[in-house]
Scaffold this motif. Structure first.
Motif, mmCIF file in Angstrom:
data_model
loop_
_atom_site.group_PDB
_atom_site.id
_atom_site.type_symbol
_atom_site.label_atom_id
_atom_site.label_comp_id
_atom_site.label_asym_id
_atom_site.label_seq_id
_atom_site.Cartn_x
_atom_site.Cartn_y
_atom_site.Cartn_z
ATOM 1 N N PHE A 48 0.852 -1.183 0.000
ATOM 2 C CA PHE A 48 0.000 0.000 0.000
ATOM 3 C C PHE A 48 0.888 1.233 0.000
ATOM 4 C CE2 PHE A 48 -3.161 -2.904 1.963
ATOM 5 C CZ PHE A 48 -4.159 -2.726 1.019
ATOM 6 N N GLU A 49 0.306 2.337 -0.385
ATOM 7 C CA GLU A 49 1.007 3.622 -0.366
ATOM 8 C C GLU A 49 2.324 3.547 -1.113
ATOM 9 O OE1 GLU A 49 0.053 5.752 3.034
ATOM 10 O OE2 GLU A 49 -1.825 4.767 2.587
ATOM 11 N N ILE A 91 3.951 0.427 2.772
ATOM 12 C CA ILE A 91 3.336 -0.542 3.677
ATOM 13 C C ILE A 91 3.252 -1.884 2.964
ATOM 14 C CG2 ILE A 91 1.220 -1.170 4.891
ATOM 15 C CD1 ILE A 91 0.661 1.809 5.200
ATOM 16 N N ALA A 148 1.490 -5.088 3.346
ATOM 17 C CA ALA A 148 0.418 -5.700 4.139
ATOM 18 C C ALA A 148 0.509 -7.220 4.067
ATOM 19 C CB ALA A 148 -0.944 -5.222 3.642
ATOM 20 N N PRO A 205 -2.088 -11.678 15.003
ATOM 21 C CA PRO A 205 -2.366 -10.483 15.794
ATOM 22 C C PRO A 205 -2.926 -9.368 14.924
ATOM 23 C CG PRO A 205 -0.023 -10.707 15.420
ATOM 24 C CD PRO A 205 -0.657 -11.937 14.873
ATOM 25 N N SER A 206 -3.442 -8.348 15.564
ATOM 26 C CA SER A 206 -4.031 -7.230 14.851
ATOM 27 C C SER A 206 -3.001 -6.579 13.927
ATOM 28 C CB SER A 206 -4.547 -6.215 15.869
ATOM 29 O OG SER A 206 -5.240 -5.206 15.204
ATOM 30 N N GLY A 207 -3.422 -6.298 12.711
ATOM 31 C CA GLY A 207 -2.559 -5.591 11.783
ATOM 32 C C GLY A 207 -1.597 -6.475 11.018
ATOM 33 N N CYS A 208 -1.748 -7.809 11.119
ATOM 34 C CA CYS A 208 -0.776 -8.692 10.474
ATOM 35 C C CYS A 208 -1.125 -8.958 9.016
ATOM 36 C CB CYS A 208 -0.664 -10.002 11.228
ATOM 37 S SG CYS A 208 -2.115 -11.035 11.069
ATOM 38 N N GLY A 209 -2.252 -8.467 8.550
ATOM 39 C CA GLY A 209 -2.572 -8.623 7.137
ATOM 40 C C GLY A 209 -3.632 -9.667 6.835
ATOM 41 N N LYS A 210 -4.398 -10.066 7.822
ATOM 42 C CA LYS A 210 -5.432 -11.082 7.606
ATOM 43 C C LYS A 210 -6.530 -10.557 6.676
ATOM 44 C CE LYS A 210 -6.499 -11.239 11.972
ATOM 45 N NZ LYS A 210 -5.606 -10.234 12.578
ATOM 46 N N THR A 211 -7.036 -9.389 7.020
ATOM 47 C CA THR A 211 -8.110 -8.830 6.208
ATOM 48 C C THR A 211 -7.643 -8.601 4.781
ATOM 49 O OG1 THR A 211 -9.126 -7.797 8.123
ATOM 50 C CG2 THR A 211 -9.682 -6.880 5.988
ATOM 51 N N THR A 212 -6.424 -8.100 4.645
ATOM 52 C CA THR A 212 -5.892 -7.858 3.307
ATOM 53 C C THR A 212 -5.854 -9.160 2.505
ATOM 54 O OG1 THR A 212 -4.535 -6.103 4.235
ATOM 55 C CG2 THR A 212 -3.958 -6.880 2.038
ATOM 56 N N GLN A 264 -16.467 -7.743 8.601
ATOM 57 C CA GLN A 264 -16.297 -7.580 10.039
ATOM 58 C C GLN A 264 -17.431 -6.748 10.641
ATOM 59 O OE1 GLN A 264 -12.264 -6.618 10.828
ATOM 60 N NE2 GLN A 264 -12.491 -6.711 13.027
ATOM 61 N N GLU A 288 -13.622 -12.044 10.840
ATOM 62 C CA GLU A 288 -13.937 -11.881 12.264
ATOM 63 C C GLU A 288 -15.424 -11.699 12.496
ATOM 64 O OE1 GLU A 288 -11.273 -9.827 14.632
ATOM 65 O OE2 GLU A 288 -9.769 -9.505 13.093
ATOM 66 N N HIS A 303 -8.557 -13.216 15.306
ATOM 67 C CA HIS A 303 -7.337 -13.107 16.091
ATOM 68 C C HIS A 303 -7.523 -13.807 17.434
ATOM 69 C CE1 HIS A 303 -9.254 -9.051 17.063
ATOM 70 N NE2 HIS A 303 -9.465 -9.821 18.090
HETATM 71 N N1 LIG Z 1 -6.100 0.431 2.096
HETATM 72 C C1 LIG Z 1 -4.980 0.464 2.837
HETATM 73 N N2 LIG Z 1 -4.110 1.488 2.700
HETATM 74 C C2 LIG Z 1 -2.974 1.527 3.431
HETATM 75 N N3 LIG Z 1 -2.613 0.606 4.318
HETATM 76 C C3 LIG Z 1 -3.412 -0.445 4.515
HETATM 77 C C4 LIG Z 1 -4.660 -0.568 3.784
HETATM 78 N N4 LIG Z 1 -5.262 -1.704 4.180
HETATM 79 C C5 LIG Z 1 -4.459 -2.256 5.107
HETATM 80 N N5 LIG Z 1 -3.340 -1.511 5.313
HETATM 81 C C6 LIG Z 1 -2.237 -1.835 6.239
HETATM 82 O O1 LIG Z 1 -1.859 -3.175 6.037
HETATM 83 C C7 LIG Z 1 -1.613 -3.813 7.269
HETATM 84 C C8 LIG Z 1 -2.484 -5.034 7.407
HETATM 85 O O2 LIG Z 1 -3.826 -4.641 7.528
HETATM 86 P P1 LIG Z 1 -5.016 -5.676 7.704
HETATM 87 O O3 LIG Z 1 -6.277 -4.903 7.732
HETATM 88 O O4 LIG Z 1 -4.899 -6.727 6.663
HETATM 89 O O5 LIG Z 1 -4.721 -6.294 9.141
HETATM 90 P P2 LIG Z 1 -5.571 -7.354 9.965
HETATM 91 O O6 LIG Z 1 -4.693 -8.517 10.197
HETATM 92 O O7 LIG Z 1 -6.871 -7.612 9.317
HETATM 93 O O8 LIG Z 1 -5.783 -6.587 11.331
HETATM 94 P P3 LIG Z 1 -7.022 -6.644 12.343
HETATM 95 O O9 LIG Z 1 -6.915 -7.933 13.074
HETATM 96 O O10 LIG Z 1 -6.778 -5.483 13.242
HETATM 97 O O11 LIG Z 1 -8.267 -6.508 11.539
HETATM 98 C C9 LIG Z 1 -1.847 -2.773 8.354
HETATM 99 O O12 LIG Z 1 -0.602 -2.267 8.739
HETATM 100 C C10 LIG Z 1 -2.669 -1.716 7.679
HETATM 101 O O13 LIG Z 1 -2.355 -0.454 8.211
#
Ligand SMILES: Nc1ncnc2c1ncn2[C@@H]1O[C@H](COP(=O)(O)OP(=O)(O)OP(=O)(O)O)[C@@H](O)[C@H]1O
Ligand SMILES: [Mg+2]
Lengths: 312, 360
Positions: free
Chosen positions: B13-14, B18, B20, B39-46, B84, B161, B194
């Motif tokens: 991203f960006e 980043i 992800a 854990p939160s922010g590890c990229g699961k949703t992505t 979610q 989630e 998570h």
């Molecule tokens: N559209 C976006 N633009 C910029 N950065 C992004 C974007 N989507 C996700 N990120 C970054 O990518 C990383 C992974 O995000 P993601 O949402 O996949 O985490 P996650 O594992 O689902 O977290 P959570 O458990 O908190 O939902 C994070 O650091 C987030 O800031």
């Protein structure tokens, strides 16, 4: 609670006079201003419209004379021209025609621009540019239009020359049958900034996951707009449409700047506001007529304003 | 039925600032319930959004069965996703929400009604059909969102989630219900969470993610019994596995202060003479706490710092040369300040090398 109980509770409820007085004290300044500047003038006009006027001095009671004179004045409604749909048709039909064109155009254009800008990188700048039209004083807009449509220096005519339509070059604001449309275009430009801004914030308020969910459900761009976006921005549309209608009803400065107190050659784009102004401030002063025209304007605007005020 | 395969999938991203997802390789079998845990922010949703087609991978490819779907739009992938936040259409009733994907796909009205009835019965929301989402409780919204996904009969379920907003009791119920549903429908499912308890109880397999990469993919049992890295070992289990630094030499691990613990050195007897720094890992629940001296082979000695009785079991925090070690025991008579011996079985001990990889 049964109906009886509800009734009892309300009827027997002790009125807290202490509290009521406090509320009144706080409301007083607002109510005073409202009375002096809103209700007062309205009531004054309603009463005044039934009296004869010598300049600004109230004369004898004349009943509906002001009203009948005004409504048969060709400057207000020119029935013959109206039926033939040639200008001048009078201020009232012209004002309404303006509304019928202006409101849908500025609403749709605002929505389209808001949708276009929603996912764009430079959206802030583009939005500011479009909104600039709305922040510009309307007198200035009128002057700008005068300049845009100028036969020699005007941008619009220059454009026609560039695309090879020299034959069409003319002073657009002096063309009796076309001039009003040229002015409407300018008004639309102004109002588009406003409706775009409202729509933009409404669009920003839509949870993006709704649109993503619709994409996954199989909806293409058109279905997403029709099924998700449009229903969710509909409340804003009501505001945009009504504010647009009120704006057109009160329009004055653009017309005055572009066409002077007569509203263009032979009054071809005169509007209600202009007639009020002319009746009240040009010789001979017809104060009764001014009141009647203002009241006609109010009759259109009040229900619209009431609708907006009651929206939640 | 669909087999999903991610090959070296990376998402920036960006403009690359980043990362992800970092070259994820993942196979999800036909009809499997795969949990993405991390854990939160590890990229699961992505990762989930990449599979759904809501994001396009910066690198790598995604296949559904033998078909490359990397460039397919979400609607062409025939996936259903539960967001979610549920993403119910606020202006539509529950029925209209569930009906929407069918309407879009031109399913004839009679069949729509049939399928809606079937689905809502399955999820026990048949009484809510005429309500708007705003009038529903969290659990009801979630079931509506599930119904909207199920009614489509998609090739793949993607669940982000979906239970995180529910209270503990409802969550337990929905966990069972969801698992039963997935068994019944036999649709390939990727489930993001998570919450490791959720992952352990629901997943056929679990993919543990950290910092955008998949650290280990394994069945819950194996993940618990053979965590391949110290990171995974410490992520799974509650409280997490104890890791005690030491040196491996001649088939024993020498911990500080002269304690040495024999370990099976069958596999790498050749390098016996070399010493290497290692971490000895033992799960809290695998320790026994003894107040008196013990003749067990494998014992670590320390001083009790605190005792936390938690009802079902008790956590004993023991200070072993400055390292805090936790033991989880049913009951205990030890008290703060006592000298105790922590014993464990050979097969409960894990050795990790310097890089945090499990030694064979
Ligand atoms: N559209 C976006 N633009 C910029 N950065 C992004 C974007 N989507 C996700 N990120 C970054 O990518 C990383 C992974 O995000 P993601 O949402 O996949 O985490 P996650 O594992 O689902 O977290 P959570 O458990 O908190 O939902 C994070 O650091 C987030 O800031
Ligand atoms: Mg997430």
């Amino acid at each position: 609670m049964s109906i009886q109980e509800t009734l009892d509770a309300n009827v027997d409820a002790d009125v807290d006079w202490e509290k009521a007085r406090a509320i009144l004290v706080f409301l007083l300044p607002g109510l005073t201003l409202f009375g002096v500047f809103s209700v007062g003038p309205m009531a004054y006009s309603v009463v005044g419209s039934f009296f004869a006027w010598d300049a600004f001095e109230m004369g004898a009671f004349v009943g509906l004379q002001n009203w009948s004179e005004t409504l048969t004045d060709p400057l207000i409604i020119n029935w013959d021209n109206l039926l033939a749909f040639t200008f001048p048709m009078g201020a009232l039909p012209q004002n309404l025609l303006w509304m019928v064109l202006h409101v849908p155009l500025s609403t749709v254009l605002g929505l389209v621009l808001a949708l276009l800008f929603a996912d764009l990188r430079g959206k802030r700048i583009l939005r500011s540019l479009v909104f600039l039209g709305f922040t510009t004083p309307t007198v200035v807009i009128g002057l700008v239009l005068l300049f845009v449509y100028d036969p020699q220096a005007g941008v619009f005519n220059e454009l026609l020359r560039v695309v090879g339509m020299e034959g069409q070059v003319r002073n657009w604001l002096q063309e009796p049958q076309i001039a009003i449309y040229c002015l409407v275009a300018g008004g639309v430009w102004v109002q588009t900034g406003f409706s775009m801004l409202l729509y933009s914030s409404a669009l920003a308020g839509i949870d993006p996951s709704l649109l993503e969910s619709a994409r996954i459900d199989g909806a293409g761009p058109f279905r997403r707009f029709k099924d998700i976006i449009w229903p969710l921005v509909k409340p804003v549309t009501a505001v945009v449409v009504i504010m647009g209608m009120i704006w057109v009803l009160r329009i004055f400065a653009i017309v005055y700047a572009a066409g002077g107190p007569s509203g263009g050659p032979n009054h071809v784009y005169s509007v209600l506001g202009l007639e009020v102004f002319r009746a009240a401030f040009s010789i001979p002063v017809e104060y009764g007529k001014a009141m009647v025209v203002a009241l006609i304007e109010l009759m259109f605007a009040l229900p619209l304003a009431a609708y907006i005020a009651r929206m939640d | 039925m669909t087999h999903i395969s991610l090959q070296g999938v990376t998402k920036y991203f960006e403009g690359g600032d980043i990362v992800a997802n970092d070259s994820i390789d993942l196979e999800v079998e036909d009809g499997e319930f795969l949990v993405l845990l991390g854990p939160s922010g590890c990229g699961k949703t992505t990762a989930l959004r990449l599979v759904a087609g809501l994001e396009h991978p910066s690198e790598g490819d995604i296949h559904f069965d033998d078909e490359r779907v990397t460039d397919h739009s979400p609607s062409d992938r025939n996936v259903a996703m539960v967001f979610q936040n549920y993403a119910l259409y606020p202006h539509m009733t529950v029925r209209e929400n569930i009906e929407y994907p069918l309407k879009i796909r031109d399913v004839p009205p009679e069949e729509r009604d049939e399928r809606i009835e079937e689905t809502t019965e399955l999820l026990h929301i048949e009484d809510l059909l005429d309500k708007k989402p705003a009038e529903l409780s969290g659990g009801q919204r979630q079931r509506t969102s599930l119904a909207r996904a199920i009614v489509r009969k998609p090739a793949v379920f993607l669940l982000d989630e979906p239970l995180s907003n529910l209270d503990a009791k409802l969550r337990m119920e929905m966990r069972t219900e969801l698992k039963r549903l997935q068994d019944e429908l036999d649709v390939t499912t990727i489930y993001v969470t998570h919450n490791q308890e959720e992952a352990m109880s629901m997943g056929d397999r679990i993919a543990v993610m950290n910092q955008g990469t998949v650290r280990q993919v394994a069945e819950p049992e194996e993940l618990y019994n053979r965590p391949r890295t110290t990171w995974v070992a410490q992520f799974i289990g509650s409280p997490p596995m104890n890791l005690i630094g030491g040196t491996k030499r001649n088939g024993t691990v020498e911990l500080a202060e002269g304690t040495s613990v024999p370990v099976d050195a069958s596999s790498d007897s050749g390098s016996d003479t070399d010493s290497a720094p290692v971490s000895l890992g033992v799960r809290p629940e695998d320790f026994s706490v003894h107040g008196d001296s013990t003749d067990a082979d494998r014992a670590i000695t320390g001083t009790v710092e605190t005792v936390e009785p938690l009802g079902e079991f008790t956590i004993v925090n023991v200070d072993v040369d400055g390292t805090s070690v936790k033991a989880k025991v049913p009951t205990t008579g030890v008290e703060r300040g006592d000298r105790v011996h922590l014993t464990f079985e050979n097969h409960d001990a894990y050795l990790y090398d310097e890089r945090g990889e499990l030694l064979p």
